[in-house]
Design a protein around this motif. Sequence first.
Motif, PDB file in Angstrom:
ATOM      1  N   GLY A 166       8.456 -19.147  36.274  1.00  0.00           N
ATOM      2  CA  GLY A 166       8.322 -18.796  37.376  1.00  0.00           C
ATOM      3  C   GLY A 166       8.595 -17.029  37.404  1.00  0.00           C
ATOM      4  O   GLY A 166       8.623 -16.342  38.152  1.00  0.00           O
ATOM      5  N   SER A 167       9.671 -16.594  35.892  1.00  0.00           N
ATOM      6  CA  SER A 167       9.915 -14.868  36.173  1.00  0.00           C
ATOM      7  C   SER A 167       9.409 -14.273  34.956  1.00  0.00           C
ATOM      8  O   SER A 167       7.890 -14.298  34.727  1.00  0.00           O
ATOM      9  CB  SER A 167      11.181 -15.584  35.044  1.00  0.00           C
ATOM     10  OG  SER A 167      11.428 -16.284  34.002  1.00  0.00           O
ATOM     11  N   VAL A 168       9.094 -13.355  34.836  1.00  0.00           N
ATOM     12  CA  VAL A 168       9.170 -11.816  34.292  1.00  0.00           C
ATOM     13  C   VAL A 168       8.924 -11.994  32.944  1.00  0.00           C
ATOM     14  O   VAL A 168       7.650 -11.838  31.950  1.00  0.00           O
ATOM     15  CB  VAL A 168       9.500 -11.055  34.550  1.00  0.00           C
ATOM     16  CG1 VAL A 168       9.101  -9.821  35.752  1.00  0.00           C
ATOM     17  CG2 VAL A 168      10.846 -10.303  33.938  1.00  0.00           C
ATOM     18  N   GLU A 170       8.537 -14.910  31.568  1.00  0.00           N
ATOM     19  CA  GLU A 170       7.503 -16.290  31.123  1.00  0.00           C
ATOM     20  C   GLU A 170       6.115 -15.341  31.347  1.00  0.00           C
ATOM     21  O   GLU A 170       5.087 -16.135  30.534  1.00  0.00           O
ATOM     22  CB  GLU A 170       7.344 -17.110  32.565  1.00  0.00           C
ATOM     23  CG  GLU A 170       6.267 -18.349  32.571  1.00  0.00           C
ATOM     24  CD  GLU A 170       6.049 -19.381  33.245  1.00  0.00           C
ATOM     25  OE1 GLU A 170       4.914 -20.395  33.314  1.00  0.00           O
ATOM     26  OE2 GLU A 170       7.299 -18.978  34.882  1.00  0.00           O
ATOM     27  N   GLU A 171       5.907 -14.243  31.871  1.00  0.00           N
ATOM     28  CA  GLU A 171       4.266 -13.740  32.126  1.00  0.00           C
ATOM     29  C   GLU A 171       4.876 -12.840  31.456  1.00  0.00           C
ATOM     30  O   GLU A 171       3.508 -13.266  30.615  1.00  0.00           O
ATOM     31  CB  GLU A 171       5.178 -12.688  33.453  1.00  0.00           C
ATOM     32  CG  GLU A 171       4.585 -13.407  34.681  1.00  0.00           C
ATOM     33  CD  GLU A 171       5.032 -12.471  35.643  1.00  0.00           C
ATOM     34  OE1 GLU A 171       5.137 -10.653  35.266  1.00  0.00           O
ATOM     35  OE2 GLU A 171       5.101 -12.460  37.388  1.00  0.00           O
ATOM     36  N   GLU A 172       6.143 -12.247  30.592  1.00  0.00           N
ATOM     37  CA  GLU A 172       5.928 -12.105  28.744  1.00  0.00           C
ATOM     38  C   GLU A 172       5.217 -12.990  27.902  1.00  0.00           C
ATOM     39  O   GLU A 172       4.425 -12.687  26.968  1.00  0.00           O
ATOM     40  CB  GLU A 172       7.380 -11.568  28.795  1.00  0.00           C
ATOM     41  CG  GLU A 172       7.311 -10.325  27.334  1.00  0.00           C
ATOM     42  CD  GLU A 172       6.038  -9.199  26.954  1.00  0.00           C
ATOM     43  OE1 GLU A 172       5.744  -9.237  26.241  1.00  0.00           O
ATOM     44  OE2 GLU A 172       5.299  -8.922  28.112  1.00  0.00           O
ATOM     45  N   ARG A 174       3.488 -15.896  28.627  1.00  0.00           N
ATOM     46  CA  ARG A 174       2.861 -15.813  28.300  1.00  0.00           C
ATOM     47  C   ARG A 174       1.616 -14.985  27.431  1.00  0.00           C
ATOM     48  O   ARG A 174       0.428 -15.484  27.507  1.00  0.00           O
ATOM     49  CB  ARG A 174       1.698 -16.368  29.997  1.00  0.00           C
ATOM     50  CG  ARG A 174       2.383 -17.872  30.250  1.00  0.00           C
ATOM     51  CD  ARG A 174       2.097 -18.565  31.218  1.00  0.00           C
ATOM     52  NE  ARG A 174       2.951 -19.731  32.306  1.00  0.00           N
ATOM     53  CZ  ARG A 174       2.391 -20.545  31.247  1.00  0.00           C
ATOM     54  NH1 ARG A 174       1.865 -20.601  30.346  1.00  0.00           N
ATOM     55  NH2 ARG A 174       3.025 -21.599  31.229  1.00  0.00           N
ATOM     56  N   ARG A 175       1.598 -13.794  27.624  1.00  0.00           N
ATOM     57  CA  ARG A 175       0.535 -12.287  28.006  1.00  0.00           C
ATOM     58  C   ARG A 175       1.024 -12.869  26.315  1.00  0.00           C
ATOM     59  O   ARG A 175      -0.587 -12.737  24.978  1.00  0.00           O
ATOM     60  CB  ARG A 175       1.529 -11.228  28.336  1.00  0.00           C
ATOM     61  CG  ARG A 175       0.517 -10.298  27.883  1.00  0.00           C
ATOM     62  CD  ARG A 175       0.680  -8.492  27.794  1.00  0.00           C
ATOM     63  NE  ARG A 175       2.775  -8.541  26.927  1.00  0.00           N
ATOM     64  CZ  ARG A 175       2.424  -8.280  25.784  1.00  0.00           C
ATOM     65  NH1 ARG A 175       1.442  -7.946  24.868  1.00  0.00           N
ATOM     66  NH2 ARG A 175       3.354  -8.170  25.133  1.00  0.00           N
ATOM     67  N   THR A 187       9.080 -24.183  29.921  1.00  0.00           N
ATOM     68  CA  THR A 187      10.344 -23.534  31.480  1.00  0.00           C
ATOM     69  C   THR A 187      11.524 -24.425  31.780  1.00  0.00           C
ATOM     70  O   THR A 187      10.783 -25.665  31.567  1.00  0.00           O
ATOM     71  CB  THR A 187       8.710 -23.496  32.332  1.00  0.00           C
ATOM     72  OG1 THR A 187       8.189 -25.147  33.061  1.00  0.00           O
ATOM     73  CG2 THR A 187       7.753 -22.324  32.027  1.00  0.00           C
TER      74      THR A 187
END
Length: 271
Positions: A166-168, A170-172, A174-175, A187
Amino acid sequence: MLRDADRALHAALSRRFLAAALLVALAAMTAWILWPHFVPDESLRRVQESGVLRVGMEATFPPFETTDGAGNFGGFDVDLAQTLAARLGAQAEFANLSYDTLYDALAARRVDVLISMMVVEPERTADVSYSPPYYDAGLLLVAGQGTTEITGTAGLVGRRVAVEAGSVAEEEVRRLSGVLKDLTILTFSEPEPALLAVAQGEADAAVADPVSLAAFRRSGGKVMAVGPRLTSETYSVVTLRGDRALSQEVGWIVERLRASGELDRLAAKWF
């Protein structure tokens, strides 16, 4: 003939009057725009004569800023504030405020500067000035100590990458997974177990912020940052836009601290 001459004279006088009126209006507008630059700016002298630099921060974010509630402050931002104050010939006086009220306190002149992990907000630049960045908290790619197989994101193809759920970070990741083949995302509840997975060989790499990485390494974790930062999140000192002299001097000091390596030494103490 006389009437024609009168009309010509009247037209000429009208044009001259209009031109003069336009010049007066232009001069008034120019003076209005430039007036703030001619008004004496006492901001720097005010700090130097009082011997106090009033610093606003929310002291609840170690290792950047914290307090024991008895007036004792500590952290990277606190050390930076004290260094800035000393360079200005003053002492730092800290006001521990809610983050949501920091800009209001600056606008009301209850403090002279804000030093509290402040990121640049473009919509505020009409009212405040931001110094050159003094720290970049952007995300880092982390691999096992001494590894040579992963030196950047290109080495993540077919690898297992650990992140805080749920962190930035993880967002990076996934990108990145959208452009790198066979990247598996693992995770974890917090950054520390994600980094531990790398140290123990359960993951090939991790993405984490530099503060979490530094804390893990201080505890003996055998991991290291590889490649450039994946993202950028820079922090600046904030001053009122009208306090031009103070803003300029603070900016110069931050630049000199960077050039001399003093910022790196302050950071090494806390991260």
